[in-house]
Design a protein around this motif. Structure first.
Motif, PDB file in Angstrom:
ATOM      1  N   ALA A  43       0.746  -1.075  -0.198  1.00 17.22           N
ATOM      2  CA  ALA A  43      -0.172   0.470  -0.370  1.00 17.22           C
ATOM      3  C   ALA A  43       0.912   1.399   0.149  1.00 17.22           C
ATOM      4  CB  ALA A  43      -1.002  -0.233   1.464  1.00 17.22           C
ATOM      5  N   ILE A  44       1.762   0.854   0.084  1.00 14.82           N
ATOM      6  CA  ILE A  44       3.083   2.409  -0.095  1.00 14.82           C
ATOM      7  C   ILE A  44       2.860   3.006  -1.016  1.00 14.82           C
ATOM      8  CG2 ILE A  44       5.482   3.002   0.177  1.00 14.82           C
ATOM      9  CD1 ILE A  44       5.892   0.913   1.668  1.00 14.82           C
ATOM     10  N   ILE A  45       2.618   4.483  -0.999  1.00 15.56           N
ATOM     11  CA  ILE A  45       3.090   5.389  -2.289  1.00 15.56           C
ATOM     12  C   ILE A  45       4.279   6.114  -2.083  1.00 15.56           C
ATOM     13  CG2 ILE A  45       2.361   7.741  -2.721  1.00 15.56           C
ATOM     14  CD1 ILE A  45      -0.999   6.470  -1.322  1.00 15.56           C
ATOM     15  N   LEU A  46       5.517   5.468  -3.365  1.00 15.22           N
ATOM     16  CA  LEU A  46       6.383   5.738  -2.985  1.00 15.22           C
ATOM     17  C   LEU A  46       6.926   7.732  -3.545  1.00 15.22           C
ATOM     18  CD1 LEU A  46       8.231   3.216  -4.903  1.00 15.22           C
ATOM     19  CD2 LEU A  46       7.893   3.432  -2.139  1.00 15.22           C
ATOM     20  N   GLN A  47       7.891   8.162  -2.673  1.00 12.69           N
ATOM     21  CA  GLN A  47       7.769   9.607  -2.256  1.00 12.69           C
ATOM     22  C   GLN A  47       6.623  10.668  -2.072  1.00 12.69           C
ATOM     23  OE1 GLN A  47      11.156  10.900  -3.249  1.00 12.69           O
ATOM     24  NE2 GLN A  47      11.372   8.608  -2.916  1.00 12.69           N
ATOM     25  N   ASP A  48       6.223   9.947  -1.311  1.00 13.73           N
ATOM     26  CA  ASP A  48       4.137  10.735  -1.189  1.00 13.73           C
ATOM     27  C   ASP A  48       3.986  10.384   0.669  1.00 13.73           C
ATOM     28  OD1 ASP A  48       2.973  12.535  -0.948  1.00 13.73           O
ATOM     29  OD2 ASP A  48       1.685  12.091  -2.780  1.00 13.73           O
ATOM     30  N   TRP A  49       3.387  10.503   0.471  1.00 14.21           N
ATOM     31  CA  TRP A  49       2.592  10.290   2.385  1.00 14.21           C
ATOM     32  C   TRP A  49       1.783   8.844   1.873  1.00 14.21           C
ATOM     33  CZ3 TRP A  49       4.098  12.023   6.644  1.00 14.21           C
ATOM     34  CH2 TRP A  49       4.565  13.804   6.382  1.00 14.21           C
ATOM     35  N   THR A  50       1.774   8.516   2.734  1.00 12.66           N
ATOM     36  CA  THR A  50       0.987   7.222   2.892  1.00 12.66           C
ATOM     37  C   THR A  50       0.460   7.243   4.360  1.00 12.66           C
ATOM     38  OG1 THR A  50       2.737   5.389   1.570  1.00 12.66           O
ATOM     39  CG2 THR A  50       1.339   4.504   2.906  1.00 12.66           C
ATOM     40  N   THR A  51      -0.817   6.260   4.488  1.00 10.15           N
ATOM     41  CA  THR A  51      -1.639   6.519   5.410  1.00 10.15           C
ATOM     42  C   THR A  51      -2.966   5.689   5.246  1.00 10.15           C
ATOM     43  OG1 THR A  51      -2.724   9.612   4.620  1.00 10.15           O
ATOM     44  CG2 THR A  51      -3.678   7.944   6.239  1.00 10.15           C
ATOM     45  N   HIS A  52      -2.197   5.360   6.828  1.00 10.29           N
ATOM     46  CA  HIS A  52      -2.296   3.121   7.035  1.00 10.29           C
ATOM     47  C   HIS A  52      -4.012   4.297   8.350  1.00 10.29           C
ATOM     48  CE1 HIS A  52      -2.892  -0.699   7.900  1.00 10.29           C
ATOM     49  NE2 HIS A  52      -3.000  -0.180   9.569  1.00 10.29           N
TER      50      HIS A  52
END
Length: 184
Positions: A103-112
């Motif tokens: 679910a990681i968004i690279l070069q950005d914010w990841t929200t879980h």
């Protein structure tokens, strides 16, 4: 007519600004905007931020519902964790764990969003962590440009298995880009 249009624009801007302020009041964080990420060797690394009584007092009875972090280069494995109260230098029992590798968004914010309704804030310390595994030396979890805030840069490494402030072992003076979002 122009006065009404101008008044409408001012009202909309004021509403949006108040809405942003309200959102910021529900975020547990030490960091500023993403600046970089530490280059760490292959192995397992747990990046954490610790929130104590002073930071949590306004949130007692509310729920930690999301963890947000800045991701740089894709790690082999990535797990969001929340720990309960331990000592001033080490987290307590693991309260939550979820693999977010896909679910990681690279070069950005990841929200879980935490499953199960989140974690109630009781006033006891909360450690919010992101655990990664690197197959090679790389930059995976982001940091701000500093200055370091106490409890904003905890790190546990498989090649040095003890919790340490990142700034205690390096010349870097940063805070991890890891945040907790509290429900109203």
């Amino acid at each position: 007519m122009k006065k009404w249009s101008l008044l409408l624009v001012v009202a909309i801007l004021a509403f949006v600004a108040c809405e942003d302020d309200a959102e910021l009041k529900n975020v547990l964080k030490y960091d500023g905007e993403n600046f970089s990420a530490p280059q760490l060797p292959a192995g397992q690394h747990t990046f954490a931020v610790r929130f104590g009584e002073d930071e949590l007092k306004d949130f007692i009875g509310k729920t930690l519902e999301e963890v947000t972090f800045y991701a740089g280069i894709q790690p082999e494995n990535c797990v969001v964790k929340v720990f309960g109260q331990g000592t001033a230098n080490e987290p307590g029992v693991e309260l939550y764990s979820a693999n977010v590798t896909n679910a990681i968004i690279l070069q950005d914010w990841t929200t879980h969003k935490l499953a199960g309704g989140g974690i109630e804030i009781t006033g006891d310390d909360i450690w919010i962590a992101v655990d990664v595994i690197h197959a090679q030396s790389q930059q995976s979890i982001g940091c701000d440009a500093g200055p370091n805030q106490q409890d904003g840069d905890w790190l546990f490494r498989s090649d040095d298995p003890q919790w340490k402030s990142f700034s205690a072992g390096t010349p870097e003076n940063v805070n991890w880009n890891i945040r907790g979002v509290v429900a109203d």
